[in-house]
Write a protein that holds these residues in place. Structure first.
Motif, PDB file in Angstrom:
ATOM      1  N   THR A 286     117.925 171.480  50.377  1.00  0.00           N
ATOM      2  CA  THR A 286     118.637 172.441  51.335  1.00  0.00           C
ATOM      3  C   THR A 286     117.664 172.952  52.464  1.00  0.00           C
ATOM      4  O   THR A 286     117.950 173.119  53.568  1.00  0.00           O
ATOM      5  N   SER A 287     116.407 172.948  52.088  1.00  0.00           N
ATOM      6  CA  SER A 287     115.369 173.731  52.905  1.00  0.00           C
ATOM      7  C   SER A 287     115.007 172.649  54.110  1.00  0.00           C
ATOM      8  O   SER A 287     114.653 173.149  54.917  1.00  0.00           O
ATOM      9  N   LYS A 288     115.435 171.511  53.875  1.00  0.00           N
ATOM     10  CA  LYS A 288     115.106 170.448  54.961  1.00  0.00           C
ATOM     11  C   LYS A 288     116.168 169.732  55.476  1.00  0.00           C
ATOM     12  O   LYS A 288     116.209 168.790  56.175  1.00  0.00           O
ATOM     13  N   ARG A 289     117.563 170.071  54.903  1.00  0.00           N
ATOM     14  CA  ARG A 289     118.541 169.435  55.097  1.00  0.00           C
ATOM     15  C   ARG A 289     118.600 167.814  54.968  1.00  0.00           C
ATOM     16  O   ARG A 289     118.835 166.947  55.624  1.00  0.00           O
ATOM     17  N   GLN A 290     118.017 167.576  53.823  1.00  0.00           N
ATOM     18  CA  GLN A 290     117.693 166.163  53.296  1.00  0.00           C
ATOM     19  C   GLN A 290     118.547 165.731  51.761  1.00  0.00           C
ATOM     20  O   GLN A 290     118.763 166.668  51.327  1.00  0.00           O
ATOM     21  N   ILE A 291     118.892 164.423  51.679  1.00  0.00           N
ATOM     22  CA  ILE A 291     119.237 164.058  50.428  1.00  0.00           C
ATOM     23  C   ILE A 291     118.017 163.253  50.093  1.00  0.00           C
ATOM     24  O   ILE A 291     117.381 162.451  50.817  1.00  0.00           O
ATOM     25  N   ILE A 292     117.696 163.401  48.683  1.00  0.00           N
ATOM     26  CA  ILE A 292     116.621 162.323  48.322  1.00  0.00           C
ATOM     27  C   ILE A 292     117.422 161.580  47.273  1.00  0.00           C
ATOM     28  O   ILE A 292     117.744 161.790  46.102  1.00  0.00           O
ATOM     29  N   TYR A 293     117.174 160.089  47.472  1.00  0.00           N
ATOM     30  CA  TYR A 293     117.535 159.004  46.328  1.00  0.00           C
ATOM     31  C   TYR A 293     116.689 158.954  45.365  1.00  0.00           C
ATOM     32  O   TYR A 293     115.661 157.760  45.857  1.00  0.00           O
ATOM     33  N   ALA A 294     116.507 159.337  44.247  1.00  0.00           N
ATOM     34  CA  ALA A 294     115.402 159.297  43.259  1.00  0.00           C
ATOM     35  C   ALA A 294     115.802 158.388  42.200  1.00  0.00           C
ATOM     36  O   ALA A 294     116.970 158.385  41.561  1.00  0.00           O
ATOM     37  N   HIS A 295     115.206 157.351  42.036  1.00  0.00           N
ATOM     38  CA  HIS A 295     115.103 156.358  40.700  1.00  0.00           C
ATOM     39  C   HIS A 295     113.812 155.839  40.401  1.00  0.00           C
ATOM     40  O   HIS A 295     113.233 155.656  41.188  1.00  0.00           O
ATOM     41  N   CYS A 296     113.812 154.990  39.254  1.00  0.00           N
ATOM     42  CA  CYS A 296     112.629 154.320  39.047  1.00  0.00           C
ATOM     43  C   CYS A 296     112.728 152.813  39.087  1.00  0.00           C
ATOM     44  O   CYS A 296     111.861 151.970  38.910  1.00  0.00           O
ATOM     45  N   VAL A 297     113.549 152.363  40.149  1.00  0.00           N
ATOM     46  CA  VAL A 297     114.008 150.861  40.244  1.00  0.00           C
ATOM     47  C   VAL A 297     114.338 150.918  41.929  1.00  0.00           C
ATOM     48  O   VAL A 297     115.331 151.700  42.325  1.00  0.00           O
TER      49      VAL A 297
ATOM     50  N   LYS B 211     111.601 157.789  45.701  1.00  0.00           N
ATOM     51  CA  LYS B 211     112.336 158.783  46.264  1.00  0.00           C
ATOM     52  C   LYS B 211     112.618 158.587  47.669  1.00  0.00           C
ATOM     53  O   LYS B 211     111.628 159.386  48.753  1.00  0.00           O
ATOM     54  N   LEU B 212     113.593 158.066  48.062  1.00  0.00           N
ATOM     55  CA  LEU B 212     113.716 157.921  49.684  1.00  0.00           C
ATOM     56  C   LEU B 212     114.373 159.222  50.201  1.00  0.00           C
ATOM     57  O   LEU B 212     115.495 159.658  49.620  1.00  0.00           O
ATOM     58  N   CYS B 213     113.789 159.716  51.261  1.00  0.00           N
ATOM     59  CA  CYS B 213     114.275 160.869  51.851  1.00  0.00           C
ATOM     60  C   CYS B 213     115.172 160.676  53.023  1.00  0.00           C
ATOM     61  O   CYS B 213     114.887 159.799  53.907  1.00  0.00           O
ATOM     62  N   ALA B 214     116.537 161.165  53.259  1.00  0.00           N
ATOM     63  CA  ALA B 214     117.255 160.789  54.318  1.00  0.00           C
ATOM     64  C   ALA B 214     118.066 162.018  54.803  1.00  0.00           C
ATOM     65  O   ALA B 214     118.416 163.125  54.070  1.00  0.00           O
ATOM     66  N   GLU B 215     118.498 162.238  56.063  1.00  0.00           N
ATOM     67  CA  GLU B 215     119.114 163.091  56.580  1.00  0.00           C
ATOM     68  C   GLU B 215     120.727 162.920  56.652  1.00  0.00           C
ATOM     69  O   GLU B 215     120.881 161.817  57.479  1.00  0.00           O
TER      70      GLU B 215
END
Length: 283
Positions: free
Chosen positions: A152-163, A234-238
């Motif tokens: 929430t501090s950056k208004r981002q969603i982080i898509y996290a996984h190991c593949v 960990k892709l970061c996206a708005e």
């Protein structure tokens, strides 16, 4: 989709026979483990050398682990060919910790995705069906399962996984850098940190057959989070739309989502119309 098939590798238990018209076939751990054991070891060494050469960094992963991971990739690929399937999903943690399989499939999933096939984590057949649908709709672009978190501090969603693939635009598209690291949860095995490209629209989906719904949100990729905590990629996206609304969806839909590069809104709505389903916009 009706011509596609998902192999679900896991222990005994109930599985749907199909999802959104895609056939689901249960495969016991023993069949995958036999394919791993009989994989050509010279070819496994060749694949491992290729990964070492292509990776921007290899850290904490010995050569032996790369070779066993390569044998798992070859085993999965042979299983897909023998069973005439497009996708495979494996109960990786249950299989590895239970001693049923002897290599994490993460690097194999990565390689399959780069070739236009589908390897999916945790025997999540719902997300695997989503990957099949999205890959077909996008004419070959791979999706990747993630556990999204919201900053929430950056208004981002982080898509996290190991593949994740490192060919976000399909097998014929450009390759982005990737690293080979240990699996995040236990610092064992080999997994992938894909440094995915920024500046593009992404579409994140999840199919739910029981509700006849397709969950959708979109976000613009802005970077990759290098933090060592949690999963490797960990892709970061708005997000496009209402960030607060996203918070309300996880207790209804569960944790996993599948992210694709590109604007798939129109073909997803067309698919929903064809299936007689509805699209739920979660942002």
């Amino acid at each position: 989709m009706k011509a596609s098939k998902i192999l679900a590798v896991r222990g005994p238990g109930n599985l749907p026979s199909e999802l959104a018209g895609i056939e689901v076939v249960h495969v016991p751990f023993s069949e995958l483990n036999d394919a791993w054991k009989t994989a050509d070891r010279d070819r496994s060494r060749e694949v491992a050398r290729g990964w070492e050469k292509a990776a921007a960094r290899v850290e904490g992963v010995p050569r032996e682990t790369l070779e066993t991971s390569a044998a798992m990739y070859l085993g999965m690929k042979s299983l897909l060919a023998r069973r005439e399937a497009m996708a495979i999903t494996v109960d990786c943690l249950g299989g590895f910790y239970g001693g049923h399989i002897h290599a994490y499939p993460c690097l194999g999933f990565h390689e399959l995705a780069n070739e236009g096939l589908i390897g999916a984590c945790e025997c999540d057949v719902r997300s695997t069906a989503t990957m099949v649908a999205g890959t077909l709709l996008s004419k070959g672009r791979p999706g990747y399962i993630s556990d999204p978190v919201i900053d929430t501090s950056k208004r981002q969603i982080i898509y996290a996984h190991c593949v994740a693939s490192n060919r976000a635009f399909g097998p014929g598209g450009p390759a982005n850098p990737f690293e080979i690291l240990t699996h995040s949860e236990d610092r064992q095995g080999a997994s992938v940190r894909s440094i995915l490209p920024a500046g593009y629209m992404t579409t994140t989906l999840e199919l739910e057959s029981s509700r006849k719904e397709i969950l959708l949100h979109q976000a613009r990729a802005v970077g990759n989070d290098p933090d060592d905590r949690a999963c490797r990629t960990k892709l970061c996206a708005e997000p496009v739309g209402d960030l607060e609304k996203l918070f309300t969806m996880w207790d209804r839909w569960g944790w996993h989502r599948v992210t694709f590069y590109g604007d798939l809104r129109e073909p997803v709505h067309a698919l929903a119309d064809e299936l007689g389903w509805k699209v739920v916009e979660e942002a």
